[in-house]
Design an enzyme around this catalytic site. Structure first.
Site, PDB file in Angstrom:
ATOM      1  N   ASP A 239       0.810  -1.220   0.000  1.00  0.00           N
ATOM      2  CA  ASP A 239       0.000   0.000   0.000  1.00  0.00           C
ATOM      3  C   ASP A 239       0.842   1.269   0.000  1.00  0.00           C
ATOM      4  O   ASP A 239       2.056   1.224   0.189  1.00  0.00           O
ATOM      5  CB  ASP A 239      -0.964  -0.006   1.199  1.00  0.00           C
ATOM      6  CG  ASP A 239      -0.281  -0.371   2.517  1.00  0.00           C
ATOM      7  OD1 ASP A 239       0.968  -0.434   2.551  1.00  0.00           O
ATOM      8  OD2 ASP A 239      -0.996  -0.595   3.503  1.00  0.00           O
TER       9      ASP A 239
ATOM     10  N   ASN B 292      -7.601  -2.348  14.253  1.00  0.00           N
ATOM     11  CA  ASN B 292      -8.990  -2.688  13.905  1.00  0.00           C
ATOM     12  C   ASN B 292      -9.056  -3.893  12.955  1.00  0.00           C
ATOM     13  O   ASN B 292     -10.094  -4.178  12.371  1.00  0.00           O
ATOM     14  CB  ASN B 292      -9.705  -1.476  13.288  1.00  0.00           C
ATOM     15  CG  ASN B 292      -9.046  -1.009  11.993  1.00  0.00           C
ATOM     16  OD1 ASN B 292      -8.109  -1.632  11.510  1.00  0.00           O
ATOM     17  ND2 ASN B 292      -9.547   0.075  11.430  1.00  0.00           N
TER      18      ASN B 292
ATOM     19  N   HIS C 214      -7.270  -4.268  10.145  1.00  0.00           N
ATOM     20  CA  HIS C 214      -7.008  -4.037   8.723  1.00  0.00           C
ATOM     21  C   HIS C 214      -5.705  -4.717   8.293  1.00  0.00           C
ATOM     22  O   HIS C 214      -4.776  -4.881   9.084  1.00  0.00           O
ATOM     23  CB  HIS C 214      -7.037  -2.547   8.352  1.00  0.00           C
ATOM     24  CG  HIS C 214      -5.899  -1.705   8.826  1.00  0.00           C
ATOM     25  ND1 HIS C 214      -6.077  -0.579   9.594  1.00  0.00           N
ATOM     26  CD2 HIS C 214      -4.569  -1.800   8.622  1.00  0.00           C
ATOM     27  CE1 HIS C 214      -4.909  -0.022   9.836  1.00  0.00           C
ATOM     28  NE2 HIS C 214      -3.971  -0.751   9.263  1.00  0.00           N
TER      29      HIS C 214
HETATM   30  C1  GLP Z   1      -0.532   0.599   8.529  1.00  0.00           C
HETATM   31  C2  GLP Z   1      -0.216  -0.190   7.266  1.00  0.00           C
HETATM   32  C3  GLP Z   1      -0.398  -1.676   7.468  1.00  0.00           C
HETATM   33  C4  GLP Z   1       0.288  -2.089   8.752  1.00  0.00           C
HETATM   34  C5  GLP Z   1      -0.392  -1.414   9.918  1.00  0.00           C
HETATM   35  C6  GLP Z   1       0.197  -1.796  11.265  1.00  0.00           C
HETATM   36  O1  GLP Z   1      -1.833   1.042   8.583  1.00  0.00           O
HETATM   37  N1  GLP Z   1      -0.986   0.222   6.138  1.00  0.00           N
HETATM   38  O2  GLP Z   1       0.114  -2.365   6.349  1.00  0.00           O
HETATM   39  O3  GLP Z   1       0.219  -3.488   8.904  1.00  0.00           O
HETATM   40  O4  GLP Z   1      -0.250  -0.022   9.752  1.00  0.00           O
HETATM   41  O5  GLP Z   1       1.364  -1.073  11.498  1.00  0.00           O
HETATM   42  P1  GLP Z   1       2.341  -1.298  12.689  1.00  0.00           P
HETATM   43  O6  GLP Z   1       3.170  -2.459  12.337  1.00  0.00           O
HETATM   44  O7  GLP Z   1       3.162  -0.040  12.746  1.00  0.00           O
HETATM   45  O8  GLP Z   1       1.524  -1.501  13.905  1.00  0.00           O
END
Ligand code: GLP
Length: 243
Positions: free
Chosen positions: A73, A142, A144
């Site tokens: 992304d 959440n 995602h």
């Molecule tokens: C972002 C990214 C995701 C990632 C998520 C968790 O929103 N788009 O791909 O998995 O954050 O991030 P973190 O590893 O910093 O908790």
């Protein structure tokens, strides 16, 4: 068949071990298949994973010379040289330190006029490359994955999404203030992720406990995007700091 049994769960003793176990899976694939198509993720969670890959490259253990990568992304409206962009993150954490050819590196384009065309083209490129061999994933609080927020149809390919307040809030640490966090992003869709041959999901830290519990429950619902993974046949969840 009980969906939960499809996921393989590995508890790591700590963050370093989680990173190493995940990197070992990518390293093994890369050695066996130098033309590997890597599916990559950003965020705090995979930083240790990238460190392991860079170290393995520097030690002459692996090469990315024939490999290619597709990132999950990117934010809409910021360009690859912006320090908060995912492209910049990838340059800093991996691409600047290894021998992957620039033309083989793919991050969705968030700074183009025709985002829809860029999204459709992204899936075509992945397909033409023969599909992602291993897709790395993190998880949002959440549930995602990529930037697929709750409620996203599981049937979508790469698409443009509006970010939830909770996601913008969680990511504001990478910007000067929440007002600077983009409202839209371009992300591989759940279907794109499900097309990967193998998936490795990393979960680290107490803030992810609720997401972990929901994933463990085995319920498959579009309200919890990561639950789509119960329908994938090869998913390894490597977790630490959560129960
Ligand atoms: C972002 C990214 C995701 C990632 C998520 C968790 O929103 N788009 O791909 O998995 O954050 O991030 P973190 O590893 O910093 O908790």
């Amino acid at each position: 068949m009980n969906a939960v049994v499809n996921l393989k769960w590995i508890e790591a003793a700590n963050y370093e071990e989680m990173s190493k176990l995940a990197a070992d899976m990518f390293k093994a694939e890369l050695k066996h298949n130098p033309k590997m198509v890597l599916g990559l993720a950003t965020g705090g969670t995979p930083e240790g994973f990238y460190k392991e890959l860079v170290e393995a490259y520097q030690a002459g253990e692996i090469s990315f010379e024939q490999a290619q990568s597709y990132n999950l992304d990117e934010y809409v409206g910021i360009n690859p040289t912006n320090e908060a962009s995912y492209h910049y993150y990838m340059d800093q954490n991996l691409f600047n330190h290894v021998d992957m050819k620039r033309e083989n590196i793919h991050v969705p384009k968030g700074d183009t006029a025709d985002l829809q065309a860029a999204a459709a083209h992204y899936d075509e490129m992945i397909e033409a490359a023969g599909g992602v061999d291993i897709q790395l994933l993190g998880i949002g609080i959440n549930g995602h994955i990529g930037f697929n927020e709750p409620g996203t149809p599981f049937t979508l390919g790469t698409n443009v999404v509006e970010l939830t307040e909770s996601t913008r809030d969680a990511n504001k640490i990478y910007f000067n203030s929440i007002d600077e966090v983009p409202t839209y992003a371009i992300t591989m869709g759940i279907q794109t992720i499900m097309n990967a041959k193998k998936v490795v999901l990393l979960i680290s830290g107490a803030s992810k406990q609720e997401a972990m519990d929901r994933l463990r429950s085995g319920e498959v619902t579009e309200d919890f995007p990561a639950s789509a993974l119960h329908n994938h046949k090869d998913v390894t969840v490597i977790y630490t700091g959560v129960k």
